[in-house]
Design a protein around this motif. Structure first.
Motif, short mmCIF file in Angstrom:
data_model
loop_
_atom_site.label_atom_id
_atom_site.label_comp_id
_atom_site.label_asym_id
_atom_site.label_seq_id
_atom_site.Cartn_x
_atom_site.Cartn_y
_atom_site.Cartn_z
N GLU A 44 0.80 -1.22 0.00
CA GLU A 44 0.00 0.00 0.00
C GLU A 44 0.84 1.28 0.00
OE1 GLU A 44 -3.27 -0.18 -0.42
OE2 GLU A 44 -3.06 -2.36 -0.43
N SER A 45 2.14 1.16 0.19
CA SER A 45 2.96 2.37 0.29
C SER A 45 3.34 2.91 -1.09
CB SER A 45 4.23 2.10 1.11
OG SER A 45 5.09 1.24 0.42
N ARG A 46 3.52 4.21 -1.16
CA ARG A 46 3.90 4.90 -2.38
C ARG A 46 5.43 4.98 -2.42
NH1 ARG A 46 4.72 10.32 -2.98
NH2 ARG A 46 4.86 10.94 -5.15
N THR A 47 6.01 4.78 -3.57
CA THR A 47 7.46 4.84 -3.71
C THR A 47 7.90 6.30 -3.71
OG1 THR A 47 7.47 2.79 -4.97
CG2 THR A 47 9.42 4.17 -5.16
N LYS A 48 8.64 6.69 -2.66
CA LYS A 48 9.10 8.07 -2.53
C LYS A 48 10.61 8.18 -2.54
CE LYS A 48 5.25 9.10 0.52
NZ LYS A 48 4.90 9.33 1.91
N VAL A 49 11.30 7.14 -2.08
CA VAL A 49 12.76 7.16 -1.97
C VAL A 49 13.32 5.86 -2.56
CG1 VAL A 49 14.73 7.33 -0.41
CG2 VAL A 49 12.63 8.58 0.11
N ILE A 50 14.26 6.01 -3.50
CA ILE A 50 14.88 4.86 -4.18
C ILE A 50 16.38 4.90 -3.93
CG2 ILE A 50 15.31 3.76 -6.41
CD1 ILE A 50 12.72 5.18 -7.40
N VAL A 51 16.94 3.76 -3.51
CA VAL A 51 18.38 3.63 -3.29
C VAL A 51 18.99 2.87 -4.46
CG1 VAL A 51 20.17 2.61 -1.82
CG2 VAL A 51 18.16 3.65 -0.78
N ILE A 52 20.07 3.43 -5.01
CA ILE A 52 20.79 2.77 -6.09
C ILE A 52 22.24 2.58 -5.64
CG2 ILE A 52 21.54 2.85 -8.50
CD1 ILE A 52 19.16 4.65 -9.09
N PRO A 53 22.64 1.36 -5.30
CA PRO A 53 24.04 1.11 -4.95
C PRO A 53 24.93 1.20 -6.19
CG PRO A 53 22.60 -0.66 -4.17
CD PRO A 53 21.80 0.18 -5.10
N ILE A 54 26.11 1.80 -6.02
CA ILE A 54 27.08 1.94 -7.10
C ILE A 54 28.37 1.26 -6.66
CG2 ILE A 54 28.42 3.56 -8.52
CD1 ILE A 54 25.44 3.77 -9.06
N ARG A 55 28.91 0.42 -7.53
CA ARG A 55 30.18 -0.25 -7.22
C ARG A 55 31.23 0.18 -8.23
NH1 ARG A 55 28.69 -6.15 -6.76
NH2 ARG A 55 30.82 -6.38 -6.06
N MET B 43 14.86 5.36 5.46
CA MET B 43 13.45 4.97 5.27
C MET B 43 13.08 4.94 3.78
SD MET B 43 11.63 6.58 8.65
CE MET B 43 11.68 8.26 8.11
N ALA B 44 13.91 4.26 3.00
CA ALA B 44 13.67 4.14 1.56
C ALA B 44 12.52 3.17 1.28
CB ALA B 44 14.94 3.65 0.86
N ASP B 45 11.97 3.29 0.09
CA ASP B 45 10.87 2.43 -0.32
C ASP B 45 11.33 1.35 -1.30
OD1 ASP B 45 8.68 4.03 0.93
OD2 ASP B 45 9.51 5.55 -0.41
N MET B 46 12.46 1.58 -1.96
CA MET B 46 12.92 0.63 -2.97
C MET B 46 14.45 0.64 -3.07
SD MET B 46 11.91 0.45 -7.04
CE MET B 46 10.20 0.09 -6.70
N ILE B 47 15.02 -0.54 -3.35
CA ILE B 47 16.45 -0.67 -3.61
C ILE B 47 16.58 -1.33 -4.98
CG2 ILE B 47 18.65 -1.63 -2.83
CD1 ILE B 47 17.37 -2.09 -0.08
N LEU B 48 17.40 -0.75 -5.85
CA LEU B 48 17.69 -1.34 -7.15
C LEU B 48 19.04 -2.04 -7.04
CD1 LEU B 48 15.45 0.67 -7.89
CD2 LEU B 48 16.65 1.08 -10.02
N VAL B 49 19.08 -3.34 -7.28
CA VAL B 49 20.31 -4.11 -7.13
C VAL B 49 20.60 -4.92 -8.38
CG1 VAL B 49 20.18 -4.30 -4.61
CG2 VAL B 49 19.11 -6.04 -6.02
N ASN B 50 21.86 -5.26 -8.56
CA ASN B 50 22.24 -6.21 -9.60
C ASN B 50 22.08 -7.61 -9.01
OD1 ASN B 50 22.97 -4.31 -11.57
ND2 ASN B 50 24.98 -4.07 -10.66
N PRO B 51 21.53 -8.55 -9.78
CA PRO B 51 21.33 -9.90 -9.26
C PRO B 51 22.65 -10.54 -8.81
CG PRO B 51 20.21 -9.64 -11.34
CD PRO B 51 21.05 -8.41 -11.15
N GLU B 52 22.58 -11.26 -7.74
CA GLU B 52 23.67 -12.03 -7.12
C GLU B 52 24.78 -11.16 -6.56
OE1 GLU B 52 24.75 -14.94 -10.05
OE2 GLU B 52 22.96 -16.13 -9.66
N THR B 53 25.40 -10.26 -7.34
CA THR B 53 26.54 -9.50 -6.83
C THR B 53 26.15 -8.48 -5.78
OG1 THR B 53 26.36 -7.91 -8.65
CG2 THR B 53 27.88 -9.76 -8.95
#
Length: 165
Positions: A33-44, A123-133
């Motif tokens: 039910e939550s709205r996506t307001k904060v997205i985390v993008i890890p960078i390597r 208090m992020a709503d989403m994390i974008l990750v690369n699979p496995e790594t």
């Protein structure tokens, strides 16, 4: 819920994303039910172009704020690429988004644990990750997906995005 996947223990979001080359979103009941307001993008140490593209699309769609997280998961080599890659990622987002982009750095933890800890902190709503790594966490019981560490009522969603080859 892990119990629903019990019949098919080999079906894991990161493996599905890697094999199908399609982003896979893991959603817990608390985030429905939550709205996506904060997205985390890890960078390597490489430019995650596809992850950045998805970040831009989602940020525009939901008017969400992007947080870049620099992850140093190994000692610095002579030709350390993370600072240059991080700046390229930041500039790419600045070209396509018209609202502030936050950024931070994390030390040498597991990339998945560092991303999850940071997402919980802000208090992020989403994390974008690369699979496995970036989505795998080693534990006593073996390899686990980052979504297994997220509480069942957490609002954090995990999107596994396979990089361009």
């Amino acid at each position: 819920n892990r119990r629903r996947w019990g019949i098919f223990p080999h079906l894991e979001p990161d493996k599905i994303a890697k094999k199908s080359n399609c982003p896979v979103l893991t959603v817990k009941p608390g985030s429905l039910e939550s709205r996506t307001k904060v997205i985390v993008i890890p960078i390597r140490d490489f430019l995650p172009e596809r992850k950045l593209e998805w970040g831009v699309l989602l940020a525009k769609r939901y008017k969400a704020q992007i947080h870049l997280l620099a992850l140093q998961d190994h000692p610095e080599p002579k030709e350390w690429a993370l600072p240059q890659v991080f700046l390229k990622a930041y500039h790419h987002l600045r070209e396509h988004l018209h609202h502030p982009i936050e950024y931070s750095a994390s030390g040498r933890h597991s990339p998945a644990k560092a991303a999850l800890n940071y997402a919980e902190l802000i208090m992020a709503d989403m994390i974008l990750v690369n699979p496995e790594t970036e989505s795998g966490v080693s534990s006593f019981t073996g390899w686990r997906h980052i979504s297994d560490l997220v509480g069942k009522d957490s609002k954090i969603q995990v999107l596994d995005v396979e990089p361009y080859k």
